[in-house]
Enzyme design. Structure first.
Site, mmCIF file in Angstrom:
data_model
loop_
_atom_site.group_PDB
_atom_site.id
_atom_site.type_symbol
_atom_site.label_atom_id
_atom_site.label_comp_id
_atom_site.label_asym_id
_atom_site.label_seq_id
_atom_site.Cartn_x
_atom_site.Cartn_y
_atom_site.Cartn_z
ATOM 1 N N HIS A 88 41.501 126.253 63.514
ATOM 2 C CA HIS A 88 41.525 125.999 64.835
ATOM 3 C C HIS A 88 40.344 124.469 64.834
ATOM 4 O O HIS A 88 40.388 123.506 65.754
ATOM 5 C CB HIS A 88 41.836 126.674 65.775
ATOM 6 C CG HIS A 88 40.889 127.713 66.188
ATOM 7 N ND1 HIS A 88 39.954 128.045 65.715
ATOM 8 C CD2 HIS A 88 38.515 126.922 67.163
ATOM 9 C CE1 HIS A 88 39.214 128.759 66.204
ATOM 10 N NE2 HIS A 88 38.325 128.305 66.617
ATOM 11 N N ASP A 224 43.130 132.216 59.936
ATOM 12 C CA ASP A 224 42.673 131.236 60.723
ATOM 13 C C ASP A 224 41.192 130.187 59.704
ATOM 14 O O ASP A 224 40.285 130.579 60.367
ATOM 15 C CB ASP A 224 42.244 131.336 61.864
ATOM 16 C CG ASP A 224 41.641 130.213 63.205
ATOM 17 O OD1 ASP A 224 41.960 129.702 62.380
ATOM 18 O OD2 ASP A 224 41.470 131.052 64.633
ATOM 19 N N SER A 655 33.196 129.435 66.554
ATOM 20 C CA SER A 655 34.155 129.474 65.408
ATOM 21 C C SER A 655 33.618 129.078 64.151
ATOM 22 O O SER A 655 32.822 128.216 64.014
ATOM 23 C CB SER A 655 35.331 128.740 66.239
ATOM 24 O OG SER A 655 35.559 129.243 67.640
#
Length: 732
Positions: A88, A224, A655
């Protein structure tokens, strides 16, 4: 207060050393670990030293960590500058390279060699070279008698002087950030690389498996990750993109452990957490979860329903809106979890109890009473007073954010204002700069989608925001269209010159005087002007008027907490600077009769599998590998690990951060938090706050077995730390 504050300016971190510890809470500055955290970390199981994490004299873990694009974290995993981050985080870059013919979002992308790696203009990777405490220099001459404006002016003057004295190389930059609400300041010397190329990404059915349904949720089964490479000039220094650039030779890269994780294992997460507010008073917490969060959720919920309906029916719209939808949904769901988490942990009452104790200690101490008496009450009253404007402000912000036509109109108005400030003779240049900026936005814009979003959000805005805060011009337009979002939007989108790039270009390619006159006639800019004027006069001005006093009292309250609550451990709120957090692999009990385990496997992916579903489809090759149990060296006990959780205190910006084991080896990739713990930004609770990581073995499995990119595996240093750090020459 000046005497109390002075001792913290001389020795700004000593107050932390003698306080009781909460082993899993905190986002710590890496250069202070040897003084504040090393003993505790080793007691929890860490096998390396603080100098192995942060060092100026040798390569250390910090030299493998980068701020990826300024919005995520990445880590270097090979001697050739290979960079790992979240899918992402790389999503925007992947989307920009995607077309209907080469849909890398759906099909994935894998460069077979360095020549096939894709450049990404504007994407950067920033390393931290060193960190320095500059509190005394920045706050020199600052007294409590200064207004907030005078204080900031004096600080700015000190900073300007200080910047001329800092030793750095010509290719390095300086970043200075306040900590503890401006009671401390640190300097960061950075190096930013501007040639970052896409190397590999799994299809979204792996990298975004579960999509928005599973977002912020445990158990999780998302691969991810995406892979990039940093390129440098031939001198290994930052350089603009060039075909002559070469892969970066890093000072340090992360070895990768194949040993996996077990319950109670020590873990660290190293990265650039974005923003937390752990030390707010109770009224600020109430305003967030009872006022602002509900407003933002209401607006985004309506926008997401419209966009989702279009994306499910049209593949082109799905590509156009993929990044926008993901960004909108991410915060929307986080805010929902934040509200629920605060309620579930009785966060407001806990905050009130803390304030009661603080007040009691203040009243019991004459020096504290003289310095801090009445401070907390005054601060809470200011937050309460700012509430109506703060909520209306969020409604306005969300309206312009999600309704792109109004956003374009806002840009046009700003262009005209800038031209008036700089002179009409600069209009042509400013106009072209604006057109260059918005042209890519129109490439991912659909008029029908945006109109339906406007219908929904205009109805909400004019219902929820009091008319006395909307302004007469906008309210008059609303009344003219029968107080109806459908009528207003239909009229606006049918006649506006801003609904397509070529129409906007034609609209602006006229003399400045003509554009200034016609802007009042266009229905989109006319409505925007009315909304904007009302926002400035009746929302933003009252809100801004309170902010200097709120900032001043919040800073004093932060210092007061550190002075008064001697048994409480304080760490600085996140502010997008390099931090390390540590904890252990462990499950939790989110609610009655529910217990969550520490990890998930590929079995769970197959259990969720829904053929053709954009969130839960599974590629055929992955299904085949699962059926054959062909997990290579990456499986464990006949299973293929996918994700795991631990008690590391993380937030947005983390992240892509590496999850590290006790030896500093890469064991996973941080990408999310559990929904029950998303309130950790404002109300950390160790009982339910967990971060979610994709297991590095799943990453390697996808790269090797699924993608067949064995040349990437061969770049890596794979180790077995639990077997004595024996490196593997090859993993496939």
């Amino acid at each position: 207060m000046r005497q109390l504050l002075a001792k913290y300016l001389v020795l700004p971190v000593l107050f932390l050393t003698h306080l009781s510890a909460h082993a899993t809470e905190g986002m710590w500055l890496p250069q202070l670990l040897n003084r504040l955290n090393e003993k505790e970390m080793k007691g929890m199981g860490m096998k390396i030293s603080a100098a192995d994490i942060y060092s100026l004299n040798k390569g250390s873990l910090k030299d493998a960590i980068v701020s990826f694009g300024g919005f995520c974290t990445g880590e270097i995993i090979s001697s050739q500058g290979l960079l790992l981050t979240n899918h992402h985080c790389g999503y925007d870059a992947i989307q920009k390279h995607s077309t209907l013919q080469n849909n890398y979002l759906d099909n994935g992308f894998w460069a077979r060699n360095k020549q096939e790696e894709l450049s990404n203009p504007g994407l950067t990777a920033t390393f931290i070279v060193r960190i320095e405490d500059i509190t005394q220099q920045v706050l020199q001459g600052i007294t409590g008698k200064l207004t907030e404006r005078e204080r900031q002016s004096a600080i700015d003057k000190n900073l300007n002087t200080l910047r001329t004295t800092i030793k750095k190389e010509s290719y390095q930059d300086l970043v200075i950030k306040p900590f503890f609400d401006g009671n401390q300041y640190f300097l960061f010397v950075t190096e930013t690389y501007k040639d970052v190329r896409l190397v590999g990404a799994p299809p979204s059915s792996i990298g975004k498996f579960g999509a928005d349904t599973d977002n912020w949720v445990w158990p999780r089964h998302t691969g991810d990750f995406s892979i990039f490479r940093i390129y440098a000039g031939k001198d290994n220094l930052p350089a603009e993109f060039s075909k002559d650039n070469v892969p970066l030779k890093p000072k340090h890269f992360l070895p990768i452990s194949l040993d996996g994780i077990a319950s109670n294992d020590f873990t660290m997460v190293f990265g650039f957490p974005g923003r937390t507010n752990e030390y707010l008073p109770s009224e600020a917490l109430k305003l967030t979860v009872q006022g602002q969060d509900p407003a933002r959720v209401q607006m985004r919920d309506a926008a997401l329903k419209v966009i989702d309906g279009f994306m499910r029916k049209d593949e082109q719209i799905k590509i156009q809106y993929a990044t926008k939808y993901a960004g909108t949904a991410n915060a929307w769901k986080k805010w929902i979890g934040e509200m629920q988490g605060v309620r579930q942990t009785n966060g407001i009452q806990r905050k009130l109890d803390q304030e009661t104790r603080f007040q009691q200690l203040v009243q019991a101490n004459p020096a504290f009473r003289a310095t801090y008496g009445g401070l907390l009450d005054s601060l809470n009253n200011l937050y309460k007073e700012s509430g109506p404007a703060a909520i209306a402000r969020d409604y306005y912000t969300e309206l312009l954010r999600s309704t792109e036509l109004l956003g374009f109109a806002n840009g046009v108005i700003s262009l005209l204002q800038e031209t008036r400030l700089k002179g009409e003779e600069n209009y042509a240049e400013l106009r072209q700069q604006f057109l260059d900026k918005v042209k890519p936005q129109y490439q991912n814009y659909n008029n029908d989608v945006d109109r339906e979003v406007a219908v929904a959000l205009l109805d909400i805005y004019f219902k929820e925001v009091p008319s006395n805060k909307i302004g007469g011009e906008a309210y008059q337009i609303w009344m003219e269209t029968n107080k109806d979002g459908r009528t207003t939007a239909n009229k606006m989108y049918a006649a506006s010159s801003l609904t397509a790039y070529n129409k906007l270009e034609a609209f602006l390619n006229k003399p400045f005087k003509n554009v200034s006159e016609e802007v009042w006639k266009d229905p989109a800019t006319r409505l925007l002007i009315g909304l904007r004027n009302g926002y400035i006069d009746f929302i933003n001005k009252p809100y801004d008027a309170l902010q200097p006093d709120i900032s001043r009292l919040q800073r004093q309250y932060m210092q007061a907490q550190m002075d008064v609550l001697k048994d409480k451990r304080f760490y600085p709120d996140a502010n997008s600077t390099l931090r390390i957090t540590y904890g252990k692999v462990n499950g939790y009990n989110p609610r009655d009769a529910v217990t969550y385990d520490i990890s998930t496997t590929l079995d769970g992916v197959m259990e969720k599998y829904k053929p053709g579903d954009y969130e839960f489809d599974v590629p055929e090759k992955l299904r085949d590998l699962y059926a054959k149990k062909d997990f290579g060296d990456y499986g464990a006990n006949g299973k293929m690990p996918v994700c795991f959780i631990a008690s590391n205190h993380t937030t947005g910006g983390n992240s892509g951060s590496p999850a590290l084991d006790a030896y500093g080896n890469l064991i996973g990739l941080n990408f999310d938090r559990t929904w029950e713990g998303t309130m950790s930004d404002i109300n950390y609770d160790a009982t339910i706050c967990r971060n979610i990581m994709v297991d590095i073995r799943y990453v390697l499995f996808i790269v090797d077995k699924f993608a067949g990119a064995k040349h990437l595996i061969e770049e890596l240093k794979l180790v077995h730390p639990k077997k004595g750090m024996v490196p593997l020459k090859k993993a496939s």
